[in-house]
Design an enzyme around this catalytic site. Structure first.
Site, short mmCIF file in Angstrom:
data_model
loop_
_atom_site.label_atom_id
_atom_site.label_comp_id
_atom_site.label_asym_id
_atom_site.label_seq_id
_atom_site.Cartn_x
_atom_site.Cartn_y
_atom_site.Cartn_z
N SER C 51 0.87 -1.17 0.00
CA SER C 51 0.00 0.00 0.00
C SER C 51 0.91 1.22 0.00
O SER C 51 2.11 1.09 0.20
CB SER C 51 -0.88 -0.03 1.25
N ARG C 296 -0.26 -4.69 -6.49
CA ARG C 296 -1.54 -5.21 -5.98
C ARG C 296 -2.67 -4.49 -6.69
O ARG C 296 -2.58 -3.28 -6.93
CB ARG C 296 -1.61 -4.92 -4.46
N THR C 332 -7.21 2.23 4.07
CA THR C 332 -6.90 1.63 5.38
C THR C 332 -7.90 2.06 6.46
O THR C 332 -8.36 1.22 7.23
CB THR C 332 -5.46 2.00 5.80
N CYS C 480 0.32 -8.04 -16.55
CA CYS C 480 0.89 -8.68 -15.36
C CYS C 480 2.18 -7.96 -14.98
O CYS C 480 3.09 -7.86 -15.80
CB CYS C 480 1.18 -10.16 -15.62
N CYS C 503 4.52 -15.05 -9.55
CA CYS C 503 3.27 -14.35 -9.22
C CYS C 503 3.39 -13.62 -7.88
O CYS C 503 3.88 -14.17 -6.90
CB CYS C 503 2.12 -15.35 -9.18
N CYS C 506 -1.27 -10.22 -7.17
CA CYS C 506 -1.90 -8.90 -7.30
C CYS C 506 -3.32 -9.00 -7.82
O CYS C 506 -4.11 -8.07 -7.65
CB CYS C 506 -1.06 -7.97 -8.17
N CYS C 509 -4.57 -10.11 -13.41
CA CYS C 509 -4.95 -10.98 -14.53
C CYS C 509 -6.39 -11.43 -14.41
O CYS C 509 -7.12 -11.48 -15.40
CB CYS C 509 -4.00 -12.17 -14.62
#
Lengths: 248, 312, 534
Positions: C51, C296, C332, C480, C503, C506, C509
């Protein structure tokens, strides 16, 4: 027979270790800590020996600050019966660790001590050998296979020249290599059970071990970067260059 | 002045190259250099040790229980000899790693493992965290130094020496609790990727499992081990135990030849401690050229047969 | 295979992020006798959290009064806000929109903050199980959610159990709290199964990419929070960057792109790397080093896309419900507030129950906040400038205009190759690290046992080499951020190679694939990135 397994809390092998800009150490601020992977293999082997009916109890031991209790709990969740923390204020160097382990061995009288072949933080690869020397017992380092025959243990060792086999009488110290086994996953309910298993804390001073003096780390540095080399135009130049450098 | 004792590694007939590398490290410390050769009926090895440049004396100790390098039998002998020396050195091979810490514990000191550089007779440089950090480590004044020498960091000392060969009597007896049974060496097959002094490696540019035959052929010609990039493993050209890199094997051969490997950081992590890296790749911009000692921009399908032809 | 072992809890929470941890802490504060467990797929708490992050501290004050005496390891008060509009080489200072005024807020590493929250939860008696993936849902006889099933471990690529095979257990509880974050795979199943989104608009997403740098001493200004708009994006793409100056010469910088972009050849990763080469940012980074990287998906649909957040036996909270406030670029505080609200709801009855949670959430400040800004994100569908004007109107009127703009699904936004030509974005040759996605993912320290089954399921693989080749030219190889998807042509023919070990979880895809044939499922527990201070 009791088996004693040494566990070290180390920076997880997935962490990209970085030297602090001022050279005072490596940056372990907020990094993941784990059981040294070789020690995990040592524990797995001990558990398999117990499951095969050749040992009655598996004891895990770690020398360190209270933080190492986290790794001892994980070891208990994997299946160790009880844990011992030799409580220290800071990390011990290998000979001191061996001296502390020896005092615990005198109390516990294990038939076998299994350790990882090295810790992946300081890469010393000394503790097992030193313990065997102080204990005046056999050592079988870099083990990739253990076979019990009564009070004897046949160990296959991964040496540079191939696979060496030696036979040692028990009690003995074994240090294990990567190919010995693949450690098990911890089952989630076993994490809960591990919270109720005994974990004894013994202050280092209480063991009465006389500790060796430490080597002094005076500076940390990042490894030098590899420099870009030369370009050759064709295979003939390449082979010539390799010959010039004595590589062919 | 330092008095340095090196414990020789050998197989009963031939002195291991690592001993000559220990001599280079000993020279960097500076002082009188002796080599202890423990074994049984191994006179030929003593002569080889005596021929190493810079060595003063070779101490031959022959006894049945010393025929194989069992640390439990060798360590007490080395301890006896160590009394007369300031430094006791072994190679950072499996033999040295097994023996030297046992010696150090008997002496009562922590060991310097994998010494890559000598800063002073009491201060040394060594890698930790799999080479991701380098530390300088110092012993207290007057302390006996026991160390292993990282062989990949040191050249082998030359020959032309003429050391005195002395026969000594073994002081100890067999430990009794440890017995050597056998050594099963890999034999005539291709050397093991991890231990090979030369490695030939291929990437996805080989195009198929059949294409990889080129790599095997060159490797066999060079007596080299065979490795592969993750891309080649993922594409199914070779089994995963041949993968070199972060999630595969970390190797440090004297010579690493990479064919059609772009050199992702994950691969470089596995080869960065190699002594010499050679890269052959069609793509002149491939990152592997940034770290290769010798680079050749070209098509591996023509370059490899050319190299083979030149090797005769 | 034997019958699965079962563990029973009063409340089981999926995901040890800010929502899940806050919910657990609050539950134990209100009702210490409750048995509460959190399942977390990362090897340790915080390792899958990425974040910005500038956070509003009010929910923390409410949850843990006195936290300021013992703050999270990375926690720098915002000293100054800056918003810049970038051209390829220049920049213009823009007024900071009121939503982005960060006075009183803190720059944190959300990952480090979660790792700081976890022991507080444990001290209250919460059982946290990192390294275990809740791979499936357990349903009771009447079809309600009854808990989760932990994924089996020790299975090879072909699906055959290995020596290390360990059967996952079931965890049962009257209520399962889904706090998986954006586009969790259980959330996705539940939203479909219970038709939770039948009365809401399609969800909108973005992708956020982040790097943590240590810059040359003296270059950073601790507490400075900078945002940029404009270059390297053209005005048809919604997105921008953040540059947060932390302590110890550390800079957290990142780039967020709306996943409703139209250009099939566009690469969010490349756009991020371009952004770093703007003179303003390049000067900051040159001579520094990357410490950590991550990516993410971000939930952006807000009020219109809010699904029903309760179903029998389960509730959705935090980003799993879609509570992020886009104009504030913050989620958050919403996650934490929804976590506390959920705790209060679940503790109110003798046996925890999901019934009534959705109404409670909608009547709370959490959803009121979303309602107020509901028209800002969709206003940007028609470009940056029109978006600005509309956003200004919505802000001035505090969202009280009697209109609500509709949302569209991101995957449907992609244009086909034929007839689409992207604008010239004046991108430059780059030389700052990382060189490519493989180098970037190295700093994410991602790890998957490569023997396990591929956790990115392609439901109709033939489409990749037939229709997709012609229509979109394999956008998966570009959207990606970790280089998971690769088209390979060798002696075996042309095929999609899935480098699943790269990977970073996130979920882009799963969202952006125009045919919706990529299904992200949980890999073996403990797999995935090992983010450090992201």
């Amino acid at each position: 027979m009791k088996i004693l397994v040494g566990i070290k809390r180390v920076v997880d092998y997935n962490v990209r270790v970085r030297v602090l800009p001022d050279g005072s150490g490596v940056d372990i601020d907020g990094v993941k800590m784990s059981i040294n992977p070789f020690d995990e293999i040592a524990l797995e082997e001990a558990l398999r020996i117990k499951e095969a009916g050749k040992a009655a109890e598996v004891i895990v031991i770690s020398c360190g600050t209270d933080e190492c209790q986290q790794q001892l709990r994980t070891a208990l969740a994997m299946g160790a019966d009880r844990a011992i923390q030799v409580k220290t204020g800071s990390a011990l160097q290998p000979l001191s660790t061996a001296q502390a382990l020896l005092r615990v061995i005198e109390r516990e009288q294990p038939g076998l001590v299994i350790l990882g072949k090295q810790a992946i933080d300081d890469d010393n690869s000394q503790t097992g050998q030193m313990l065997a020397a102080l204990w005046n017992r056999p050592q079988a380092t870099f083990a990739s296979k253990l076979v019990f025959e009564g009070e004897k243990l046949t160990v296959t060792r991964e040496v540079d020249a191939g696979l060496e086999t030696i036979e040692v009488d028990l009690p003995a110290v074994v240090t294990v290599d990567l190919r010995l086994n693949e450690p098990r996953f911890v089952k989630l309910p076993d994490i809960m059970k591990a919270k109720r298993k005994p974990l004894d804390v013994i202050p280092l001073e209480e063991l009465g071990a006389s500790l060796a003096s430490n080597l002094d780390i005076t500076r940390y540095a990042a490894p030098p970067l590899r420099q870009k080399g030369i370009r050759v135009e064709n295979a003939a130049q390449l082979v010539q260059e390799l010959k010039n450098r004595g590589l062919l | 002045m330092s008095k340095i004792l090196i414990v020789a590694e050998h197989d009963g007939h031939t002195l291991n190259l690592s001993t000559a590398k220990c001599v280079s490290c000993a020279k960097a410390i500076g002082g009188d250099i002796d080599i202890a050769v423990l074994g049984q009926g191994h006179d030929a090895v003593g002569a080889q040790a005596a021929a190493l440049a810079g060595v003063s004396r070779v101490l031959m100790i022959s006894a049945a229980h010393l025929a194989h390098p069992l640390a439990a039998n060798w360590a007490p002998e080395v301890l006896q000899l160590a009394a007369n020396y300031t430094h006791v050195i072994g190679p950072s091979t499996t033999m040295g790693k097994d023996l030297m810490p046992r010696v150090a514990a008997l002496v009562g000191v922590n060991q310097f493992s994998d010494v890559m550089e000598v800063l002073s007779p009491l201060s040394f440089r060594r890698p930790i965290y799999a080479g991701n950090a380098i530390i300088d480590v110092k012993a207290a004044e007057g302390q006996k130094i026991v160390m292993t020498v990282r062989t990949a960091s040191w050249p082998a000392t030359g020959s032309g020496g003429n050391a005195v060969v002395e026969q000594r009597t073994a002081q100890g007896t067999a430990a009794g609790h440890s017995r050597y049974l056998a050594l099963n060496s890999a034999g005539s097959e291709r050397p093991d990727l991890q231990g090979a002094s030369k490695v030939v490696s291929g990437g996805r540019a080989l195009g198929s499992a059949e294409g990889f035959a080129l790599i095997y052929r060159l490797a066999d010609k060079l007596g080299a081990g065979v490795g592969a990039s993750r891309a080649a493993v993922d594409a199914g050209y070779v089994p995963s135990d041949m993968q070199v890199g972060q999630t595969g094997k970390i190797i440090a051969p004297d010579l690493y030849l990479a064919f059609g490997i772009s050199g992702a950081i994950q691969h470089i992590t596995g080869i960065k401690d190699s002594r010499t890296i050679v890269a052959v790749n069609k793509d002149a911009e491939a990152p592997i050229f940034e770290i290769a000692d010798i680079g050749l921009v070209g098509d591996l399908f023509t370059v490899i047969p050319e190299i083979e032809a030149l090797l005769g | 295979m034997s019958e699965r072992e079962i563990m029973q809890y009063d409340v089981i929470i999926v995901g040890a992020g800010p929502a899940g941890l806050t919910c657990a802490i609050r539950l134990k504060q209100i009702k210490p006798e409750l048995n509460v467990a959190i399942i977390e797929k990362a090897a340790e708490v915080g390792a899958h959290i990425v974040s910005g992050a500038v956070i509003e501290p009010a929910p923390l004050d409410e949850l843990l009064p006195g936290w300021r005496e013992n703050p999270p390891p990375i926690c720098v008060p915002v000293a100054k806000d800056e918003l810049w509009y970038l051209t390829p080489t220049g920049r213009y200072r823009l007024p900071t929109p009121p939503q982005q005024n960060n006075h009183g807020n803190f720059i944190v590493s959300l990952g480090a903050m979660c790792a700081w929250l976890a022991p507080k939860a444990e001290a209250l008696g919460v059982d946290i199980f990192p390294g275990y993936a809740a791979s499936a849902l357990h349903h009771t006889g009447d079809g309600a959610v009854g808990g989760v099933v932990i994924g089996d471990m020790g299975i090879d690529r072909a699906g055959v159990p290995k020596d290390t095979f360990t059967q996952g257990i079931e965890i049962h509880a009257p209520v399962t709290v889904i706090a998986e974050g954006c586009r969790g795979h259980l959330s996705k199943q539940l939203i479909n199964q219970f038709k939770l989104d039948q009365h809401s608009d399609p969800q909108n997403y973005g992708i956020g990419l982040k790097e943590l740098w240590r810059v040359k001493a003296g270059k950073s200004v601790p507490g400075l929070a900078q945002h940029t708009l404009g270059w390297p994006l053209d005005s048809s793409i919604y997105g921008g960057s953040f540059i947060y100056h932390l302590d110890k010469d550390r800079i957290a910088l990142g780039f967020v792109v709306g996943l409703d972009y139209k250009d099939p050849e566009f690469s969010p990763f490349e756009a991020f790397q371009q952004m770093k080469h703007h003179p303003m940012i390049r000067n900051l980074l040159e001579g520094g080093e990357i410490l950590s990287t991550g990516a993410r998906a971000i939930v952006e649909g807000g009020y219109q896309a809010l699904p029903v957040t309760e179903m029998p036996g389960a509730i959705l909270i935090g980003d799993a419900a879609g509570l992020l406030n886009v104009p504030k670029i913050k989620g958050t505080h919403q996650a934490m507030r929804s976590g506390m609200l959920a705790a209060e709801h679940l503790a109110a009855t003798a046996v925890a129950s999901s019934a009534g949670f959705d109404a409670r959430l909608r009547n709370s400040p959490v959803v009121k906040e979303l309602h107020k800004v509901r028209n800002i994100r969709p206003a940007f569908y028609r470009g940056l400038w029109r978006g600005f004007v509309a956003a200004a109107i919505e802000t001035v009127t505090a969202g009280k205009l009697p209109r609500t703009l509709k949302l569209h699904a991101d995957y449907s936004a992609l244009k086909k190759l034929a007839g689409y030509s992207p604008p010239d974005r004046h991108w430059v040759e780059r030389n700052l690290p990382p060189r490519d996605r493989l180098a970037s993912v190295y700093y994410a320290a991602t790890e998957h046992d490569e023997e396990q089954p591929i956790h990115l399921q392609i439901l109709q693989p033939d489409i990749c080499i037939t229709r997709c080749s012609e229509e979109y030219d394999h956008p998966c190889t570009r959207f990606c951020p970790a280089g998971v998807y690769e088209m390979v042509e060798d002696s075996n023919g042309k095929r999609l190679q899935i480098n699943s070990a790269n990977c970073v979880h996130c979920k882009t895809c799963d969202i952006k694939d125009p045919y919706q044939i990529i299904n992200w499922v949980t890999p073996e527990g403990g797999s995935g990135p090992n983010y450090q201070n992201l």
